[in-house]
Write an enzyme that holds these catalytic residues in place. Structure first.
Site, mmCIF file in Angstrom:
data_model
loop_
_atom_site.group_PDB
_atom_site.id
_atom_site.type_symbol
_atom_site.label_atom_id
_atom_site.label_comp_id
_atom_site.label_asym_id
_atom_site.label_seq_id
_atom_site.Cartn_x
_atom_site.Cartn_y
_atom_site.Cartn_z
ATOM 1 N N CYS A 43 0.823 -1.084 -0.052
ATOM 2 C CA CYS A 43 0.074 0.057 0.081
ATOM 3 C C CYS A 43 0.863 1.314 -0.068
ATOM 4 O O CYS A 43 0.679 2.167 -0.979
ATOM 5 C CB CYS A 43 -0.873 -0.122 1.246
ATOM 6 S SG CYS A 43 -1.855 1.663 1.417
ATOM 7 N N LYS A 52 -1.807 7.482 -6.045
ATOM 8 C CA LYS A 52 -2.705 8.542 -5.830
ATOM 9 C C LYS A 52 -1.710 9.716 -6.140
ATOM 10 O O LYS A 52 -2.420 10.877 -6.636
ATOM 11 C CB LYS A 52 -3.012 8.748 -4.363
ATOM 12 C CG LYS A 52 -4.049 7.275 -4.079
ATOM 13 C CD LYS A 52 -4.939 6.858 -5.319
ATOM 14 C CE LYS A 52 -5.682 5.566 -5.099
ATOM 15 N NZ LYS A 52 -4.785 4.355 -5.235
ATOM 16 N N ALA A 119 10.673 -14.056 6.667
ATOM 17 C CA ALA A 119 10.363 -15.102 7.833
ATOM 18 C C ALA A 119 10.183 -16.452 7.020
ATOM 19 O O ALA A 119 9.582 -16.453 6.077
ATOM 20 C CB ALA A 119 9.134 -14.496 8.549
ATOM 21 N N GLY A 189 -10.331 -3.158 -14.408
ATOM 22 C CA GLY A 189 -10.569 -2.793 -12.940
ATOM 23 C C GLY A 189 -10.285 -1.601 -12.435
ATOM 24 O O GLY A 189 -9.570 -0.688 -13.090
ATOM 25 N N GLU A 210 -10.259 -5.451 -22.003
ATOM 26 C CA GLU A 210 -11.114 -6.247 -20.782
ATOM 27 C C GLU A 210 -11.801 -7.351 -21.320
ATOM 28 O O GLU A 210 -12.592 -7.276 -22.312
ATOM 29 C CB GLU A 210 -12.046 -4.999 -20.248
ATOM 30 C CG GLU A 210 -12.992 -5.739 -19.267
ATOM 31 C CD GLU A 210 -12.365 -6.306 -17.991
ATOM 32 O OE1 GLU A 210 -13.004 -7.032 -17.775
ATOM 33 O OE2 GLU A 210 -11.384 -5.824 -17.536
ATOM 34 N N ALA A 274 -2.966 -5.877 -15.297
ATOM 35 C CA ALA A 274 -3.827 -5.446 -14.154
ATOM 36 C C ALA A 274 -4.945 -6.180 -13.897
ATOM 37 O O ALA A 274 -6.124 -5.489 -13.908
ATOM 38 C CB ALA A 274 -3.998 -3.865 -14.090
ATOM 39 N N VAL A 275 -5.045 -7.571 -13.878
ATOM 40 C CA VAL A 275 -6.181 -8.221 -13.879
ATOM 41 C C VAL A 275 -6.493 -8.746 -12.331
ATOM 42 O O VAL A 275 -7.305 -9.811 -12.322
ATOM 43 C CB VAL A 275 -5.991 -9.612 -14.540
ATOM 44 C CG1 VAL A 275 -5.844 -9.226 -16.059
ATOM 45 C CG2 VAL A 275 -4.747 -10.413 -14.223
ATOM 46 N N HIS A 448 -22.630 24.541 3.404
ATOM 47 C CA HIS A 448 -23.062 25.042 1.974
ATOM 48 C C HIS A 448 -22.062 26.043 1.773
ATOM 49 O O HIS A 448 -21.480 26.913 2.362
ATOM 50 C CB HIS A 448 -24.263 25.548 1.970
ATOM 51 C CG HIS A 448 -24.484 26.523 0.649
ATOM 52 N ND1 HIS A 448 -25.036 25.471 -0.572
ATOM 53 C CD2 HIS A 448 -24.602 27.634 0.103
ATOM 54 C CE1 HIS A 448 -25.275 26.428 -1.537
ATOM 55 N NE2 HIS A 448 -24.883 27.609 -1.196
#
Length: 469
Positions: A43, A52, A119, A189, A210, A274-275, A448
């Site tokens: 991540c 991002k 590990a 995706g 796709e 990117a499946v 608002h």
């Protein structure tokens, strides 16, 4: 071989692992965390955060291109912009570095022992760690937490080439040092669309392939229509109902096929596969524990316990949904359970966000899910074209929709598509977790002008009390 002892040993320093370790340390539990690469996991290092950052840089560049072309509706005019990719990547890596460094500092602050190494499980209470520049060592523990995350799925005919070849995963696609002139993206995706859109805005020619009938196939079609319109507006070519067969012999194109039809070639300098992602269960001798599994995922109960006493698992390695915030929440549950608290992981809703253009948010039940569950429900949406804040920031495309029980108006779910709607995810989730009704949201004063007013307006519309639409 030297043997150390600890109460809790965590394998994996991603969002789930490091949160579990910190919370355990806060509760007075002696904790050791083992990580073979960088703290923060996929991540922070090669997923959520750098993607991002790339998306933001691409948006800024696209705005500059519009200004340079004289097509900005705001009247902004500028010279033709240029992108220094090396500087952009340096900035993106700086963002990542600050966050991963922060994770390390937090672990140290709370007294978590961090072991850099790979590990390998010996048994349910013993782990051997191979360390670079040091002798292997063993750790004995009372509780073992598996937080090993997930990995990108390879296609048989398109294996990843991490040595600079044309076929890449999202990891390599985040770190291009040169702009690919022609980028083919296999998979529509959220990962494929996010990265494909970003590189298109930065100047690449992008084609998306796709295998199903539409983009974002896991989401409601109505939510995806604005995203598809944006892809076309950006000049991205989309081929649905097509499968990727492999590279051409010269490695300068991707062979694609629809059903039994003839192949054709999509010219490509780079191919992003990117499946999807799958639990990372290999490489640390997990099979020696003979745990109960759900396919490739480790099976856990509501407290994140595996089938072996004292062995716990959280995050992507336990299967869908593969979301960092889910892993974090599970990590907290495990730490508190080990400390003797009575905790379960039983959220009413887990928000899912696509940082596409425009963004998509789904929290709780959709209309279809409510129908399939046999719940009689009401729903209503409010379009951003009627929201003052949205129009004032050139974001009039999209809507917010609410789904609620018909009998008592208890809110079951929210869906939204539009610029910046990711920031509404928290309010959506709060309303469901706190048992809000349509009347509650409709009566709350919303500032608002904000996008959040669309949430109130959707609730009012479901009650037949619409004001601004």
């Amino acid at each position: 071989m030297k043997t150390h002892t600890t109460h809790l040993l965590v394998i994996g320093g991603g969002p789930g692992g490091y949160v579990a370790a910190i919370r355990a340390a806060q509760l007075g539990i002696a904790t050791t965390l083992v990580e073979g690469q960088a703290l923060g996991g996929s991540c922070l290092n090669v997923g959520c955060i750098p993607s991002k950052a790339l998306i933001h840089a691409a948006q800024q560049f696209e705005a500059a291109v519009r200004a340079g072309s004289g097509h900005s509706p705001l009247g902004i005019r500028a010279g033709a912009p240029a992108m220094d990719l090396a500087v952009m990547q340096q900035w993106k890596d700086g963002v990542v570095g600050r966050l991963t460094g922060g994770v390390g500092a937090l672990l140290r602050k709370h007294g978590v022992e961090v072991v850099s190494g790979w590990a390998s499980i010996v048994d349910g209470k013993t782990v051997e760690v191979a360390r670079e520049g040091a002798e292997p060592a063993r750790w004995r523990c009372e509780h073992l937490l598996l937080a090993t995350g997930s990995e990108a799925i390879e296609l048989p005919g398109l294996p990843f080439d991490k040595g600079g070849g044309p076929v890449v995963s999202s990891t390599e696609a985040l770190a291009f040092t040169e702009l690919p002139r022609r980028l083919a993206v296999v998979g529509a995706g959220y990962i494929g669309l996010e990265l494909g859109t970003a590189w298109r805005k930065l100047g690449a020619e992008v084609t998306i392939i796709e295998a199903t009938s539409r983009v974002l196939p896991a989401y409601e079609e109505e939510l995806c229509k604005p995203v598809l319109a944006s892809l076309r507006r950006l000049g991205i070519t989309v081929h649905t109902n097509y499968s990727a067969e492999g590279m051409t012999r010269s490695s300068d194109g991707l062979r694609v096929r629809s059903g039994h039809a003839d192949e054709f070639v999509v010219p490509a300098d780079k191919v992003l596969v990117a499946v999807g992602r799958r639990p990372r269960t290999g490489g640390f001798n997990l099979e020696s524990l003979q745990l109960a599994m759900n396919g490739r995922a480790i099976k856990v109960d509501a407290r994140c316990r595996t089938s072996m006493q004292g062995v716990w698992a959280i995050g992507d390695v336990t299967g869908e949904p593969l979301l960092a915030h889910r892993a974090m929440a599970q990590g907290t549950v495990v730490a508190e359970c080990i400390a003797g608290q009575r905790r379960e992981f039983a959220p009413l809703a887990i928000p899912a966000v696509c940082f596409t253009d425009p963004e998509v948010v789904v929290v709780g039940q959709t209309r279809q899910a409510a129908t399939e569950a046999g719940i009689t429900h009401v729903s209503a949406h409010f379009p951003f074209v009627a929201n003052g804040r949205a129009l004032s920031v050139e974001a009039g495309e999209g809507f917010v929709r609410v789904v609620a029980r018909q009998d008592n108006h208890l809110i079951l779910g929210w869906q939204a598509v539009g610029a910046g709607v990711s920031e509404l995810a928290a309010a959506f989730t709060h309303s469901i977790e706190m048992g809000a009704r349509l009347e509650d949201v409709g009566a709350i004063i919303h500032a608002h002008p904000t996008l959040g007013e669309a949430m109130q307006e959707a609730a009012l519309r479901a009650l037949g009390q619409a004001i601004h639409v």
